[in-house]
Design a protein around this motif. Structure first.
Motif, PDB file in Angstrom:
ATOM      1  N   TYR A  47     -16.193  36.247 -41.596  1.00  0.00           N
ATOM      2  CA  TYR A  47     -16.457  37.478 -40.855  1.00  0.00           C
ATOM      3  C   TYR A  47     -15.805  38.695 -41.509  1.00  0.00           C
ATOM      4  N   LEU A  48     -14.547  38.563 -41.880  1.00  0.00           N
ATOM      5  CA  LEU A  48     -13.810  39.707 -42.416  1.00  0.00           C
ATOM      6  C   LEU A  48     -14.317  40.137 -43.789  1.00  0.00           C
ATOM      7  N   THR A  49     -14.882  39.214 -44.538  1.00  0.00           N
ATOM      8  CA  THR A  49     -15.361  39.543 -45.881  1.00  0.00           C
ATOM      9  C   THR A  49     -16.877  39.672 -45.960  1.00  0.00           C
ATOM     10  N   GLY A  50     -17.571  39.378 -44.857  1.00  0.00           N
ATOM     11  CA  GLY A  50     -19.029  39.433 -44.872  1.00  0.00           C
ATOM     12  C   GLY A  50     -19.650  38.442 -45.827  1.00  0.00           C
ATOM     13  N   SER A  51     -19.026  37.276 -45.963  1.00  0.00           N
ATOM     14  CA  SER A  51     -19.439  36.315 -46.989  1.00  0.00           C
ATOM     15  C   SER A  51     -20.393  35.255 -46.453  1.00  0.00           C
ATOM     16  N   ARG A  52     -21.179  34.708 -47.358  1.00  0.00           N
ATOM     17  CA  ARG A  52     -21.944  33.489 -47.148  1.00  0.00           C
ATOM     18  C   ARG A  52     -21.357  32.423 -48.063  1.00  0.00           C
ATOM     19  N   VAL A  53     -21.454  31.167 -47.654  1.00  0.00           N
ATOM     20  CA  VAL A  53     -20.813  30.086 -48.398  1.00  0.00           C
ATOM     21  C   VAL A  53     -21.745  29.564 -49.484  1.00  0.00           C
ATOM     22  N   GLY A  54     -21.167  29.378 -50.694  1.00  0.00           N
ATOM     23  CA  GLY A  54     -21.904  28.763 -51.786  1.00  0.00           C
ATOM     24  C   GLY A  54     -21.697  27.261 -51.822  1.00  0.00           C
ATOM     25  N   HIS A  55     -20.439  26.832 -52.010  1.00  0.00           N
ATOM     26  CA  HIS A  55     -20.144  25.402 -51.975  1.00  0.00           C
ATOM     27  C   HIS A  55     -18.697  25.191 -51.557  1.00  0.00           C
ATOM     28  N   VAL A  56     -18.362  23.951 -51.211  1.00  0.00           N
ATOM     29  CA  VAL A  56     -17.018  23.623 -50.722  1.00  0.00           C
ATOM     30  C   VAL A  56     -16.510  22.358 -51.395  1.00  0.00           C
ATOM     31  N   ARG A  57     -15.190  22.278 -51.460  1.00  0.00           N
ATOM     32  CA  ARG A  57     -14.486  21.054 -51.821  1.00  0.00           C
ATOM     33  C   ARG A  57     -13.379  20.870 -50.786  1.00  0.00           C
ATOM     34  N   CYS A  58     -13.233  19.666 -50.273  1.00  0.00           N
ATOM     35  CA  CYS A  58     -12.310  19.491 -49.156  1.00  0.00           C
ATOM     36  C   CYS A  58     -11.687  18.104 -49.186  1.00  0.00           C
ATOM     37  N   ASP A  73      -5.032  15.812 -39.447  1.00  0.00           N
ATOM     38  CA  ASP A  73      -4.116  16.898 -39.117  1.00  0.00           C
ATOM     39  C   ASP A  73      -3.682  17.688 -40.362  1.00  0.00           C
ATOM     40  N   VAL A  74      -4.226  17.330 -41.519  1.00  0.00           N
ATOM     41  CA  VAL A  74      -4.024  18.079 -42.756  1.00  0.00           C
ATOM     42  C   VAL A  74      -5.393  18.328 -43.383  1.00  0.00           C
ATOM     43  N   VAL A  75      -5.690  19.596 -43.630  1.00  0.00           N
ATOM     44  CA  VAL A  75      -6.971  20.008 -44.202  1.00  0.00           C
ATOM     45  C   VAL A  75      -6.697  20.892 -45.406  1.00  0.00           C
ATOM     46  N   HIS A  76      -7.299  20.566 -46.531  1.00  0.00           N
ATOM     47  CA  HIS A  76      -7.234  21.474 -47.680  1.00  0.00           C
ATOM     48  C   HIS A  76      -8.653  21.660 -48.193  1.00  0.00           C
ATOM     49  N   ALA A  77      -9.165  22.881 -48.014  1.00  0.00           N
ATOM     50  CA  ALA A  77     -10.549  23.188 -48.388  1.00  0.00           C
ATOM     51  C   ALA A  77     -10.576  24.373 -49.333  1.00  0.00           C
ATOM     52  N   LEU A  78     -11.312  24.236 -50.407  1.00  0.00           N
ATOM     53  CA  LEU A  78     -11.587  25.344 -51.313  1.00  0.00           C
ATOM     54  C   LEU A  78     -13.054  25.713 -51.114  1.00  0.00           C
ATOM     55  N   ILE A  79     -13.262  26.884 -50.560  1.00  0.00           N
ATOM     56  CA  ILE A  79     -14.603  27.350 -50.204  1.00  0.00           C
ATOM     57  C   ILE A  79     -14.972  28.485 -51.147  1.00  0.00           C
ATOM     58  N   THR A  80     -16.092  28.342 -51.824  1.00  0.00           N
ATOM     59  CA  THR A  80     -16.558  29.374 -52.744  1.00  0.00           C
ATOM     60  C   THR A  80     -17.723  30.116 -52.107  1.00  0.00           C
ATOM     61  N   LEU A  98     -13.176  33.224 -53.712  1.00  0.00           N
ATOM     62  CA  LEU A  98     -12.608  31.923 -53.343  1.00  0.00           C
ATOM     63  C   LEU A  98     -11.793  32.040 -52.062  1.00  0.00           C
ATOM     64  N   PHE A  99     -11.982  31.058 -51.162  1.00  0.00           N
ATOM     65  CA  PHE A  99     -11.147  30.921 -49.969  1.00  0.00           C
ATOM     66  C   PHE A  99     -10.399  29.595 -50.076  1.00  0.00           C
ATOM     67  N   ASP A 100      -9.081  29.678 -50.070  1.00  0.00           N
ATOM     68  CA  ASP A 100      -8.244  28.478 -50.109  1.00  0.00           C
ATOM     69  C   ASP A 100      -7.661  28.291 -48.713  1.00  0.00           C
ATOM     70  N   LEU A 101      -8.208  27.340 -47.959  1.00  0.00           N
ATOM     71  CA  LEU A 101      -7.794  27.118 -46.573  1.00  0.00           C
ATOM     72  C   LEU A 101      -6.897  25.896 -46.503  1.00  0.00           C
ATOM     73  N   ASP A 102      -5.678  26.097 -46.024  1.00  0.00           N
ATOM     74  CA  ASP A 102      -4.680  25.029 -45.933  1.00  0.00           C
ATOM     75  C   ASP A 102      -4.189  24.959 -44.490  1.00  0.00           C
ATOM     76  N   ILE A 103      -4.642  23.924 -43.766  1.00  0.00           N
ATOM     77  CA  ILE A 103      -4.199  23.697 -42.390  1.00  0.00           C
ATOM     78  C   ILE A 103      -3.327  22.446 -42.418  1.00  0.00           C
ATOM     79  N   ASN A 104      -2.056  22.621 -42.195  1.00  0.00           N
ATOM     80  CA  ASN A 104      -1.118  21.500 -42.307  1.00  0.00           C
ATOM     81  C   ASN A 104      -0.276  21.422 -41.047  1.00  0.00           C
ATOM     82  N   ALA A 120     -20.184  20.506 -44.277  1.00  0.00           N
ATOM     83  CA  ALA A 120     -20.064  20.332 -45.727  1.00  0.00           C
ATOM     84  C   ALA A 120     -18.650  19.932 -46.120  1.00  0.00           C
ATOM     85  N   CYS A 121     -17.654  20.495 -45.464  1.00  0.00           N
ATOM     86  CA  CYS A 121     -16.258  20.111 -45.733  1.00  0.00           C
ATOM     87  C   CYS A 121     -16.044  18.632 -45.408  1.00  0.00           C
TER      88      CYS A 121
END
Length: 348
Positions: A188-199, A212-219, A225-231, A335-336
């Motif tokens: 929302y904040l960047t107005g982005s659409r997702v290309g691909h993910v690795r998770c 309870d641990v998520v590490h996703a690299l969303i392009t 690049l969005f590096d999402l780290d939920i730990n 996809a994640c």
């Protein structure tokens, strides 16, 4: 005369008790007429605290007897799609808590029903409006960091989760639970659409079987690049945000933003040296006229979301969270999950 929406709330757990019911009671455009929950004790508590007179342990009789204008679905995730579809088929609009659904297939069925019945459907994405998001919007709009190439989002805690959201059969896990907040916030904040993910997903401290641990690299399609780290199994936190642009960076931690950047045109011209002998045996280094700023966290506006809801449901204005945005979010979460399930490490 102001339109008043007769509203029913399904589910009397944490989010309904702490947010939806207080907000409905505080906004003069909504009139809470009923609550639904299988726990009779919680129904009595809602009647005593919020003055709701119609109490139901089952969802269907409430729809048949009251025909509310709006149904707020705050029940556990596994009930969202079924209750939303039944409410829309009964002629009610629906405001559904996040995550909207367990999967993109469920979400698409919900919006298909909304189109077929002519009813309205929106979901609750509160992290679009909190103080952090407002600050990020201001930083990005300023252009001080230059074109962005990376945003890191870290959510750190140590919690031995043991409630219903700790179990996969209930739609639990941090990817679906917190990921619904923070992936939406980033897009929302960047107005982005997702290309691909690795998770990758892990269960470390939880007492259930969900991640309870998520590490996703969303392009994003733009290459951002969005590096999402939920730990939820870590004792020491990382900064909640790091935003990296070609001219600087912003870091957020403990309620404070720190910015460091250089102005356009501040760097002298430099040419690449294609030779194999570094001049003077020196590593590349140059003085940079850094600009620094410190920003305090902006306040949140807890009332804003139901103002947006009233605009949509009562005044027929565009939804604050659009259908294509919600579907993009749930497809990204799907996809994640697939990426985590299909990941095959390469042996060295």
């Amino acid at each position: 005369m102001k339109k008043i929406l007769r509203t029913a709330v399904s589910g009397l757990g944490r989010i309904a008790w702490d947010f939806h019911l207080p907000q409905l009671c505080a906004h003069d455009g909504f009139h809470p007429v009923a609550v639904v929950d299988p726990c009779r004790e919680r129904l009595a508590e809602a009647q005593a605290r919020f003055g709701v007179s119609a109490l139901y342990t089952d969802f269907e009789p409430m729809l048949e007897e009251l025909h509310p204008d709006l149904v707020v679905i705050a029940s556990p995730t596994i009930f969202h799609a079924d209750q939303a579809i039944r409410a829309m088929r009964a002629g009610c609009d629906v405001f559904c808590d996040k995550p909207l659904a367990l999967s993109s297939a469920e979400a698409e069925a919900m919006f298909r029903t909304a189109r077929e019945t002519g009813r309205k459907l929106m979901t609750y994405q509160p992290h679009r409006l909190n103080g952090e998001a407002r600050a990020v919007r201001a930083i990005l709009d300023s252009g001080k960091l230059g074109p962005l190439y990376l945003i890191e989002r870290h959510l750190s805690n140590y919690a031995r989760r043991n409630d219903w959201q700790a179990f996969r059969k209930n739609g639990g896990g941090m990817l679906l639970n917190y990921g619904s907040h923070y992936i939406d916030q980033l897009l929302y904040l960047t107005g982005s659409r997702v290309g691909h993910v690795r998770c990758e997903l892990r269960r470390i401290a939880s007492l259930g079987d969900a991640d309870d641990v998520v590490h996703a690299l969303i392009t994003a399609g733009s290459g951002l690049l969005f590096d999402l780290d939920i730990n939820q199994a870590v004792a020491l936190p990382l900064p909640e945000w790091r935003i990296c642009g070609r001219r600087g960076a912003a870091l957020y931690q403990d309620g404070e933003w720190k910015l460091r950047y250089f102005l356009p045109g501040a760097l002298p011209e430099m040419k690449a040296d294609t030779g194999l002998a570094a001049a003077g045996r020196r590593y590349p280094s140059e003085p940079i006229a850094w600009q620094t700023e410190t920003l305090l966290e902006l306040p949140s506006d807890r009332d804003a979301y139901y103002r947006h809801c009233y605009d949509y449901y009562a005044l027929d204005r565009p939804p604050f969270v659009k259908a294509d945005e919600i579907l993009e979010l749930v497809r990204t979460i799907d996809a994640c999950r697939r990426s985590a399930e299909e990941f095959r490490p390469v042996l060295v």
